[in-house]
Design an enzyme around this catalytic site. Structure first.
Site, short mmCIF file in Angstrom:
data_model
loop_
_atom_site.label_atom_id
_atom_site.label_comp_id
_atom_site.label_asym_id
_atom_site.label_seq_id
_atom_site.Cartn_x
_atom_site.Cartn_y
_atom_site.Cartn_z
N ASP B 396 0.86 -1.15 0.00
CA ASP B 396 0.00 0.00 0.00
C ASP B 396 0.91 1.22 0.00
O ASP B 396 2.08 1.12 0.34
CB ASP B 396 -0.84 -0.07 1.29
CG ASP B 396 -1.72 1.12 1.44
OD1 ASP B 396 -2.28 1.56 0.43
OD2 ASP B 396 -1.84 1.62 2.57
N THR B 398 -0.13 4.89 0.97
CA THR B 398 -0.34 5.83 2.07
C THR B 398 -0.26 5.11 3.40
O THR B 398 -0.99 4.15 3.63
CB THR B 398 -1.72 6.48 1.91
OG1 THR B 398 -1.88 6.80 0.54
CG2 THR B 398 -1.82 7.71 2.75
N GLU B 508 -4.23 19.60 0.63
CA GLU B 508 -4.84 20.92 0.74
C GLU B 508 -4.54 21.53 2.09
O GLU B 508 -4.24 22.72 2.18
CB GLU B 508 -6.36 20.80 0.53
CG GLU B 508 -6.70 20.37 -0.90
CD GLU B 508 -8.13 20.70 -1.26
OE1 GLU B 508 -8.99 20.51 -0.39
OE2 GLU B 508 -8.35 21.15 -2.39
N LYS B 807 -7.54 -4.50 -5.41
CA LYS B 807 -6.21 -4.86 -4.89
C LYS B 807 -6.12 -6.37 -4.74
O LYS B 807 -5.14 -6.99 -5.13
CB LYS B 807 -5.98 -4.20 -3.53
CG LYS B 807 -5.81 -2.70 -3.59
CD LYS B 807 -5.38 -2.18 -2.22
CE LYS B 807 -5.24 -0.67 -2.20
NZ LYS B 807 -4.74 -0.17 -0.93
N ASP B 828 -1.56 -0.96 5.90
CA ASP B 828 -1.86 -0.55 7.25
C ASP B 828 -3.34 -0.24 7.45
O ASP B 828 -3.79 -0.11 8.57
CB ASP B 828 -1.05 0.69 7.62
CG ASP B 828 -1.50 1.90 6.85
OD1 ASP B 828 -1.91 1.73 5.69
OD2 ASP B 828 -1.46 3.00 7.40
N ASN B 831 -8.48 -0.74 3.98
CA ASN B 831 -8.60 -0.97 2.54
C ASN B 831 -7.59 -2.00 2.06
O ASN B 831 -7.68 -2.50 0.95
CB ASN B 831 -8.42 0.33 1.77
CG ASN B 831 -7.08 0.98 2.06
OD1 ASN B 831 -6.48 0.72 3.10
ND2 ASN B 831 -6.61 1.78 1.15
#
Lengths: 344, 1118
Positions: B396, B398, B508, B807, B828, B831
Site C-alpha cells: 500500500d 499511504t 490541501e 487490490k 496498514d 482498505n
C-alpha cells in the site's frame, strides 16, 4: 475477523486469536537476551578440505590395522562343521590350541524369527509366575493347552525345542572311544539363567510344582525332567534357555556345549580322530532344513567371521585413498580457488 | 453516466420508510437480506461434525485415522495405542484451538449485530439492534458513529445539506469526505414519500447509480438521480456533523463493505504443499512395500512346508480364515508395520517448530518501535517459512510507504523559489533565498506573491475545524489530518490561530498551512464567504461562487470567487500536466523546471493559476454550471465540458511542493527487497501523480526507468474508443518490455550494472477493470496474459486508484499466474485487508489507520523498515530450517523403516518387527526429535548480519529451492543408502551370531538393537554434520539424546517389566555392549554412512556467502 472491523470501539482491546505473543507482549520491550535475539554464542564449524584431510588419514591409519587384526584373528579361529544327515563317521580334529572349544548346533531354513513363532511364548510363565503357569497367555496358542491342561512351558518356541543329543568321542588309536567331557553351564546368558528364567518356586521338588500342567506336545519328557541337576532343571535348563532366545535369521547356530580346556599345556582336543554320536530326534526334512554341528574356538571378537576384518580393511583403505586424492586435489586446485574467492 | 446504465432487471426498488410510492400502489415488500453479519464458521450444533470433517480432510490426519482403524480391526504387529493416542491428541488440540477462534468471531459478530441504532418509524425514534435494520428503514446516525448499513443520505444537521465522513476503515483514506443529501428532498422526513431505484449490490466502493422518485400530493413524481456522493457506506464514520438521517439501501452481507470482505481462508504455505507431495511419494513407497511383501509372502508360502511347518502351527482361527481376507489383512499388517515411515511426530514437530519459532519474531528487539511501544505480532505461525519465499510484494502507499503526513516544502512564484526552511546554498543558481519570506520577499514582486498566497488560501475545500471538537479530536486516530498548527516548532503561531483544518485531501491542508506560514491565514468559510487574514492582519472577504471539484481525470480543481472590490477571479490548482496546456506558454518554462525538479525529489507538486473573469464570462460560466448541475442525463459529462470551458486561458502564478514524508528507511527497504529479487507492486487508492512521486522517492522508479503507462488518461489520448486504444497500448508495451527485452539470465531478475532498460508499469483501477473484464471473452484472457507478462518484466508496477477488492484481484491474478509465485501484501489500513487476506502472506503495519489490517494480517510489524529483516533474515532462516526439518524427517524415517522392510525377506514375510516396540515408538518421539527441533529453531547457516547485508542471498532459496524434487531425491537416496548399509552390515555380522567372547549367541532382538543403535547414532550425527551454528543448546540436545538413548536402553533392558507380556529386550543392550564385534560394526557402519556426506561437504566449494563468512571470521579474530 470481519465483523469486528466495523466497530471502532473494540479496536485496541481486542484479543489476538492465535499465535504466540498476542496481548501479553504488548507494549513491552522485548528482552534483550542472547537467546531471544538469536545471538547465542555459537561455534560455527566449517568443514574444509584442510580439516577433513587429516581425519581421512587418521581413519585410514586406525582402520587398516584393526581390520588386519580382525582378519588374522578370524582366520586363526578354527571352525569345523558337519552336516548332520545321519550318524557321523570319524573326523579329523583340526584343533590344536589349548582354549575352550565350543560346540554349536546349527539349523537352516528354520524360521525362528517368524512373527507367529516369536510371539508364541509366555515370559511371565517362564519367570516363575504361578498364575501364568496354570493360565498360559493367549499368545501361546495353539500350544497353550493340551487335553485341557496348561502346557508348561507353553508356546511354539518351547514346543519345538531342539532335542537331538550330540556326543563327541575321541577315537583312541588303541580302538576305544573316549567320550569328551562337555559342560552345558555358561551356554546361556547369565541374566537369562538367573533372572529372566525362573522355576515357579525354588522348591526342589519340581514335579510337585508342575503338577496340573502338561508337557509340550513334542517333548518326550516333561520340563521338570530335563536334567538331573536341580540347578539346570525346569525353566532354568540352559539348553532350554538357549533355544528360547530366538535367532535373528533362518539359518542360525546355537551354543550346545562347551568343551572346557584341561590346562594350558594340553590341547583341549587331542590330535586324532573323533566320532560324533547323534541321537536323531529333531525332524528337519519336512521344511527342507539342515542340521549342522559346529566345533569352534572363540576369540575376543567371537566366532569366526571374516566380514568385519575385510570391511575394516576396505573402509580404511578407501579412506586413505580418498585422503590421498583429496590431498592432491587440494594441493593442485585448492590454492587457485582460494585466491579466486578472495578476488571476488 | 448516472441513470443511463440502470438496468431495470438488475435494480432494486426501496420504499423509503416503507411507505408506498404513489397512493394507489400497494407495497409489495421486496425481500432483502437482514442486516446481520456472519463471519463465524461453526455453530454449537455443527461444530463437532464439521470440524472433524475439516480436520480429516487433511491428508495426514486421514491417513493416521486409517492406520488406527486398521490396528483396531486387524491383528497387527503393533498395538493401536501407538498410533491412536498421538492422533487423538493432535485432533483434540486443533479442535479446541479452532473452537476458541470461532467463539471469538461469534463474539465480534454479536458486538456488531447487537449494536443499538436509532430507526425512525412513523415519526417516532426507536432504538433497535443493528441486525434488525431492514432495507427501507430510515436510520439516524450521530457524530462519530459508524453507519450500520449502506444509507442514502436524506437529511443532515448541517446547514449546507452535507455531511462529513471518514472511510478509514473501508478504503484507508482517513481524510474527511463530503457527502450530499439528495437535492430538494423534504425537510420533513415523516411526510417524505419516495421510492429509490438502485442497482443491485456490487462491491465497488466508488460506484453507485440510482434514482429517487419523490411523490408529492399526486403530482408527477420528481426524479433525482443518486450517485456515490449520496451513499453512506457501512463501516464509515460520521464526522463533524451532529447527526444525519438516511434510508437503508443495502443491508448485512449485501453492504459494500461486506462484499469487499473476503473470507479468511486457511493459508497454506508452499512448504506444506511440498510436504504433502512428499507424503504422497512416501505413501506410494509404503503401499508398494506392503504390496511387495504381501505378494512375496504368498509366493513364498506356496512352497510346501513353508507356510506352516510343524514347529509353527497356526491357530484354528487362522486356519479358518478365507485366503483373500488373509491376504488383505496381511497387506494391512504390512502397512501398519511400515507406517512409521510417515510419522505423526513430523506434524507435531513441524507445528512445534512453527509455533516456537514465531516467538523469535515477537522477541526481536529490532522490531520494537519506541513510538508505539510495540514489537512485531504474529497472528499465524503457519507461514514463517513463506517469508523466505516471497517473490512479489504488494504494498500500500499511504501509511505504508509514506507516513501520510503532508508537509509544505517549498513554492515557486513566477519562477522564483521560496523555500520555507532555512535555505541552503545548494539551490540552483538563479535565485538564492536566505530565509523565510517575510524577510526577503522582494523577488517576484509583492503583488504576484500575494496573489499566489491568496490563491493558496482560496482554492481549496478545506474547512476550519470548529473549536468545540478540538478537545476530543485528538487521539481518535482518525483525525490525523486535523493537525493543530505549530507542530513544526519553527513557527509559534499566536494562540488564537491554533486551529485545525479538515479537508478531503491532506495536500490541501498542507497548502493552507503553507500559506499561513507566509502570512496568509484562512479563517474559514461562513455562508459562502471565505475569510482570509492577510499579512497586514487585515481580514479579506471573498464570496465563494463556485467550486469546480477535483476529479482524477481533470486532475485539477478551481474556485470562482468574487472579491470585495467586485472582481471575479478563478483560481485553479492542479497537476502540471493538466495546468500547463491551459495557461500562457511563455509562463510555463519558468516554472516547469522547478516542478520537474520537485517531482523527481519525490514531492507532490501542484501548479497554481488564476484568471480574471469578466462579467459576461462569469455569467456564461455561471449559467453553464447551473444547467449542468441540474442535468439528469450525463450530468458529469456536461459538468466536465463546462469546467473545461471555464478553465482556459489562465495565467500561471506558481507551483507548490508538498512532501508526503516517506516512512523511515523506505527507500533502503525497497532497494533491499529488489536486491533480493522480489518484485514490488504498489497498489494504492491514491492519485497517480502522488503515487508516482512516492515511487520515485522510494527508488522504486529510477531516473532511467521507462514508465509504461496504462491509465484512463493514456487511453483517452488517442481519441479513439478506449478498447481499441487499450489493445494497442498493451501490444506496444508487450513488445517493448517482453519481446524486445534481452532474455533474463537465470536467477538474476534485476541487473544492476548492465545497460538493460528498467521498466515501470503504471495502471489505474478503471483501466485494470477494463483489462480484466473486457467485453469479448477471448480478449479478456489474452489481455490478462499480456498484462501479466508486461508486469512480470517490469521491476516495479504501480497500480493507482484501486478499490480494495481490486487490490485483492491483482494479488489473486499474480498468485494464480504461471509458476504460482509467492505473494506478500503489506498495508496498514482497512482498505488493504482484502489484499492482505488474499496474498500468501499478509503483513499489517501498526499504523495510524486503526487496527483492521493488523488484525487480519498474518504478521504485524510497527514500521515498513522492519519488513527487510522479517524477510531477509527471519524468512530466510525459517525457510532453511523448516526445509531441512522436513527433508531430514523423511530421510530419518526412511532409513528407520527400510531395515524393517528388508528384514521381512529373512523372516518369512511374517511382519516380524525388527525393532522392539519401545524403540519403534520412541524413535521419533525421544531419540531423534529434540536435535532436529533444536536445529530447526536455532540454525543460522549464515548469520543474520550477513543475510541483511547481502540481499542477494535471498535468491538462493527462491522458488522453494530446498524442497524441490532434486533435494528430495538426494535425501531419499541417502536414506535408502543408509538403510541398506545398516541392515546388510549387521546381516553379514550375524552370519555367525556367536559374537561374544564366551561363545554365546545373539538372537533377533540383538540384531534389531544393533541396527537401531547404528541408526540413532548415524541419524543424529548426520544432523550434527549439517549444523552450522552450534549453540550450547545444540550441544546439549544432540549429545543429550544420544546419551539418553544409551541410558534408556540400559534402563529398558535392565528390569523385568511387570506390565510387558514379553521381556524381549532384557539385557540385550548390555550384552550387545559386551561384544567387541558389535562395537566394531557399529563404529564401522556409522562412519561408512557419514563418509559420503563428509566428502560432499568438502567437495562443495564454499560459495560466496560462506567464503565471506570465513573471511569475516578472520577479520574478527584478527
Amino acid at each position: 475477523m470481519m465483523a469486528s472491523s466495523y466497530n471502532a470501539k473494540d479496536e485496541d482491546g481486542h484479543i489476538t486469536v492465535s499465535g504466540p505473543g498476542g496481548g501479553t507482549l504488548r507494549s513491552k520491550k522485548p528482552e534483550n537476551t542472547a537467546f531471544k535475539q538469536q545471538r547465542l554464542p555459537a561455534w560455527q564449524p566449517i568443514l574444509t578440505a584442510g580439516t577433513v584431510l587429516p581425519a581421512f588419514f587418521i581413519i585410514g591409519l586406525i582402520f587398516i590395522p584393526i581390520g588386519i587384526g580382525l582378519y588374522v584373528t578370524s582366520n586363526n579361529i578354527k571352525e569345523f562343521e558337519v552336516t548332520l544327515y545321519d550318524m557321523s563317521g570319524p573326523h579329523q580334529n583340526p584343533f590344536r590350541n589349548c582354549n575352550n572349544v565350543f560346540m554349536y548346533y546349527g539349523l537352516s531354513n528354520f524360521y525362528q524369527n517368524h512373527r507367529r513363532y516369536v510371539k508364541s511364548r509366555d515370559d511371565s510363565q517362564l519367570n516363575g509366575d504361578l498364575e501364568s503357569l496354570m493360565k498360559p497367555s493367549k499368545e501361546c496358542e495353539p500350544y497353550a493347552y493340551h487335553e485341557n491342561k496348561p502346557i508348561a512351558p507353553c508356546g511354539a518356541i518351547a514346543n519345538s525345542m531342539f532335542n537331538d543329543t550330540l556326543e563327541l568321542f575321541y577315537n583312541d588309536p588303541n580302538g576305544t572311544k573316549i567320550q569328551i567331557p562337555m559342560t552345558a553351564t555358561g551356554i546361556a546368558w547369565w541374566t537369562d539363567k538367573h533372572v529372566k528364567f525362573r522355576n515357579p518356586t525354588d522348591n526342589a521338588n519340581l514335579t510337585a510344582v508342575f503338577q496340573g500342567t502338561t508337557k509340550p506336545v513334542n517333548w518326550r519328557r516333561p520340563v521338570y525332567e530335563l536334567d538331573t541337576d536341580p540347578q539346570n532343571n525346569g525353566f532354568i535348563n540352559e539348553d532350554f534357555i538357549v533355544w528360547m532366545r530366538t535367532a535373528a535369521l533362518p539359518t542360525f547356530r546355537k551354543l550346545y556345549r562347551i568343551i572346557p580346556k584341561k590346562n594350558s599345556m594340553v590341547p583341549t582336543l587331542l590330535r586324532g580322530n573323533y566320532t560324533l554320536e547323534v541321537v536323531y530326534n529333531y525332524p528337519v526334512r519336512s521344511f527342507e532344513g539342515r542340521k549342522r554341528m559346529i566345533l569352534s574356538t572363540i576369540s575376543w571378537m567371537g566366532g569366526k567371521n571374516p566380514f568385519l576384518g575385510i570391511a575394516y580393511i576396505t573402509v580404511g583403505s578407501v579412506c586413505f585413498f580418498l585422503g590421498v586424492v583429496l590431498l592432491i586435489i587440494h594441493h593442485k586446485y585448492g590454492n587457485r580457488n582460494n585466491s579466486a574467492d578472495i578476488a571476488n | 453516466f448516472l441513470g443511463r446504465h440502470l438496468n431495470y432487471l438488475d435494480s432494486r426498488t426501496i420504499y423509503v420508510g416503507h411507505r408506498s410510492g404513489s397512493p394507489n400502489e400497494a407495497i409489495i415488500p421486496p425481500k432483502f437480506c437482514d442486516n446481520r453479519i456472519v463471519s463465524s464458521k461453526y455453530t454449537v450444533w455443527n461444530f463437532l461434525p464439521k470440524n472433524l470433517f475439516e480436520q480429516f480432510r487433511r491428508i495426514a490426519n486421514f491417513y493416521f485415522l486409517i492406520i488406527f482403524l486398521v490396528q483396531v480391526i486387524v491383528d497387527t504387529p503393533t498395538s493401536p495405542v501407538t498410533s491412536g493416542l498421538p492422533l487423538f491428541f493432535v485432533i483434540t488440540v486443533t479442535a479446541i484451538k479452532q473452537g476458541y477462534e470461532d467463539w471469538l468471531r461469534h463474539k465480534a459478530d454479536n458486538e456488531v449485530n447487537k449494536y443499538p441504532v436509532t430507526v425512525l418509524e412513523d415519526g417516532r425514534r426507536i432504538r433497535k439492534e443493528s441486525e434488525k435494520i431492514k432495507v427501507g428503514d430510515v436510520v439516524e446516525v450521530e457524530e462519530d458513529e459508524t453507519f450500520p448499513c449502506d444509507l442514502i443520505l436524506l437529511q443532515s444537521s448541517r446547514d449546507d445539506d452535507t455531511c462529513f465522513v471518514t472511510t478509514a476503515s473501508l478504503d484507508g483514506e482517513s481524510n474527511h469526505k463530503t457527502h450530499y443529501t439528495v437535492p430538494d428532498t423534504e425537510r420533513d422526513l415523516e411526510s417524505l414519500n419516495a421510492t429509490i431505484e438502485c442497482e443491485q449490490p456490487q462491491p465497488d466502493l466508488y460506484k453507485f447509480v440510482g434514482r429517487m422518485h419523490i411523490y408529492t400530493n399526486n403530482q408527477e413524481p420528481a426524479v433525482r438521480s443518486l450517485g456515490p456522493e449520496n451513499l453512506l457506506l457501512k463501516g464509515a464514520t460520521l464526522k463533524n456533523t451532529q447527526k444525519i438521517c438516511g434510508v437503508a439501501v443495502y443491508t448485512g452481507m449485501e453492504t459494500k463493505m461486506a462484499l469487499n470482505y473476503q473470507g479468511k481462508s486457511q493459508k497454506r504455505s508452499a512448504v506444506e504443499k511440498s510436504i504433502n507431495a512428499f507424503l504422497l511419494v512416501y505413501l506410494c513407497i509404503l503401499v508398494s512395500k506392503a504390496l511387495v511383501c504381501t505378494t512375496l509372502k504368498y509366493v513364498w508360502q506356496s512352497k510346501p512346508g513353508q507356510d506352516e511347518p510343524w514347529y509353527n502351527e497356526k491357530t484354528q482361527r487362522e486356519k479358518d480364515t478365507n485366503l483373500y481376507i488373509k491376504m488383505f489383512t496381511d497387506f494391512l499388517s504390512f502397512m501398519v508395520l511400515f507406517n512409521f515411515i510417515i510419522p505423526v511426530s513430523m506434524y507435531v514437530t513441524v507445528e512445534m517448530q512453527k509455533f516456537l519459532g514465531s516467538f523469535f519474531i515477537t522477541w526481536d528487539k529490532d522490531f520494537f518501535d519506541p513510538e508505539i511501544k510495540e514489537g512485531a505480532l504474529v497472528n499465524t505461525s503457519d507461514l514463517n517459512e513463506e517469508l523466505g519465499q516471497v517473490e512479489y510484494v504488494f504494498t500500500d502507499k499511504t501509511g505504508t510507504l509514506t507516513q501520510n503526513n503532508m508537509e509544505f516544502i517549498e513554492c515557486c512564484i513566477d519562477g522564483f523559489q521560496y523555500k520555507y526552511r532555512d535555505a541552503s546554498s545548494e539551490l540552483d543558481g538563479f535565485c538564492v533565498t536566505d530565509g523565510p519570506v517575510n524577510k526577503l520577499q522582494q523577488k517576484a514582486g509583492r503583488e504576484r506573491e500575494e496573489l499566489f498566497l491568496r490563491a493558496l488560501c482560496l482554492c481549496h475545500t478545506v474547512q476550519v475545524k470548529e473549536s468545540t471538537e478540538q478537545s476530543q479530536g485528538q487521539g481518535d486516530g482518525l483525525t490525523d489530518q486535523v493537525d493543530g498548527l505549530g507542530v513544526d516548532g519553527e513557527v509559534v503561531p499566536p494562540p488564537e490561530e491554533q486551529r485545525g483544518f479538515i479537508a478531503s485531501s491532506p495536500d490541501e491542508v498542507a497548502l493552507v498551512k503553507g500559506a499561513m506560514r507566509y502570512g496568509f491565514t484562512f479563517l474559514g468559510l461562513e455562508s459562502k464567504t471565505m475569510k482570509i487574514l492577510n499579512r497586514n492582519n487585515d481580514v479579506e472577504m471573498y464570496e465563494l461562487l463556485h467550486v469546480l471539484n477535483f476529479d482524477p481525470v481533470r486532475r485539477r480543481m478551481s474556485v470562482i470567487v468574487r472579491s470585495r472590490s467586485g472582481d471575479t477571479l478563478l483560481f485553479c490548482k492542479g497537476a502540471d500536466s493538466s495546468i500547463f496546456p491551459r495557461v500562457r506558454q511563455e509562463e510555463v518554462e519558468r516554472i516547469r523546471m522547478h516542478v520537474e525538479r520537485n517531482a523527481t525529489e519525490g514531492y507532490r507538486t501542484l501548479c497554481v493559476a488564476y484568471k480574471h473573469l469578466s462579467a459576461e464570462e462569469y455569467a456564461q460560466a455561471d449559467k453553464g454550471l447551473r444547467e449542468a448541475r441540474l442535468a439528469l442525463q450525463d450530468r458529469e459529462e456536461k459538468l466536465m465540458a463546462v469546467y473545461n470551458q471555464v478553465e482556459t486561458g489562465m495565467s500561471l502564478i506558481g507551483a507548490t511542493a508538498v512532501e508526503d514524508r516517506l516512512q523511515e528507511e523506505a527507500a533502503e527497504t525497497m532497494e533491499a527487497l529488489q536486491g533480493a529479487g522480489i518484485k514490488i507492486w504498489v497498489l494504492t487508492g491514491d492519485k497517480m501523480e502522488t503515487a508516482k512521486s512516492t515511487c520515485y522517492a522510494c527508488r522504486l522508479f529510477q531516473r532511467n526507468t521507462e514508465l509504461l503507462e496504462l491509465t484512463v488518461r493514456t487511453l483517452e489520448d488517442g481519441g479513439r474508443r478506449r478498447e481499441e486504444r487499450l489493445h494497442e497500448l498493451l501490444i506496444e508495451y508487450h513488445k517493448k518490455a517482453v519481446q524486445d527485452a534481452p532474455p533474463v539470465k537465470a536467477g538474476v531478475t534485476r541487473s544492476w550494472s548492465s545497460a538493460n532498460q528498467d521498466y515501470g508499469f503504471i495502471i489505474d483501477g478503471a483501466t485494470l477493470s477494463m483489462v480484466l473484464n473486457t467485453s469479448s471473452e477471448s480478449n479478456s484472457s489474452r489481455y490478462k496474459n499480456l498484462f501479466l507478462q508486461i508486469c512480470q518484466n517490469c521491476t516495479t508496477v504501480l497500480c493507482c486508484r484501486m478499490a480494495p477488492l481490486q487490490k485483492a484481484q491483482i494479488v489473486k491474478m499474480v498468485k494464480n499466474s504461471k509458476g504460482s509465485p509467492i505473494t506478500l501484501s503489506i498495508g496498514d489500513g482497512a482498505n488493504d485487508v482484502s489484499m492482505i487476506l488474499e496474498a500468501h502472506v499478509g503483513i499489517g503495519i501498526k499504523g495510524k489507520e486503526g487496527r483492521q489490517a493488523v488484525r487480519n494480517s498474518d504478521y504485524a510489524i510497527p514500521k515498513l523498515k522492519h519488513l527487510k529483516k522479517l524477510l531477509l533474515a527471519h524468512g530466510h532462516l525459517y525457510y532453511v530450517r523448516i526445509a531441512h526439518l522436513v527433508q531430514y524427517f523423511f530421510y530419518k524415517n526412511l532409513c528407520f523403516i527400510l531395515p524393517q522392510f528388508l528384514y521381512q525377506f529373512f523372516c518369512g514375510y511374517s511382519q516380524q518387527p525388527l525393532y522392539d516396540a519401545a524403540y519403534l515408538t520412541m524413535y521419533n518421539i525421544c531419540f531423534t526429535s529434540m536435535p532436529i527441533l533444536a536445529y530447526s529453531l536455532l540454525e543460522q547457516h549464515i548469520c543474520i548480519e550477513i543475510l541483511l547485508d547481502n540481499a542477494t542471498l535471498y535468491r538462493e532459496i527462491a522458488k522453494n529451492a530446498m524442497l524441490r524434487w532434486g533435494p528430495f531425491l538426494y535425501w531419499t537416496l541417502l536414506g535408502v543408502f543408509h538403510g541398506l548399509l545398516f541392515f546388510f552390515g549387521v546381516r553379514y555380522l550375524f552370519s555367525n551370531p556367536a559374537l561374544q567372547d564366551n561363545g554365546q549367541v545373539f538372537g533377533n532382538w540383538s540384531y534389531g538393537t544393533i541396527v537401531f543403535t547404528v541408526l540413532v547414532f548415524t541419524v543424529t550425527l548426520k544432523l550434527a554434520l549439517d549444523t552450522r551454528h552450534w549453540t550450547w543448546i545444540n550441544h546439549f540436545v544432540i549429545w543429550g539424546s544420544l546419551a539418553f538413548y544409551v541410558f534408556f536402553s540400559f534402563f529398558w533392558g535392565g528390569i523385568i517389566w511387570p506390565f510387558l507380556r514379553q521381556q524381549r529386550l532384557y539385557f540385550v543392550f548390555a550384552n550387545m555392549l559386551s561384544s567387541v564385534s558389535a562395537w566394531l560394526v557399529i563404529i564401522l557402519l556409522i562412519l561408512l554412512s557419514l563418509l559420503p556426506e563428509i566428502l560432499l561437504v568438502v567437495f562443495r566449494k564454499p560459495r560466496g556467502p560462506h567464503a565471506r563468512q570465513v573471511e569475516l571470521k578472520h577479520t574478527y579474530t584478527a
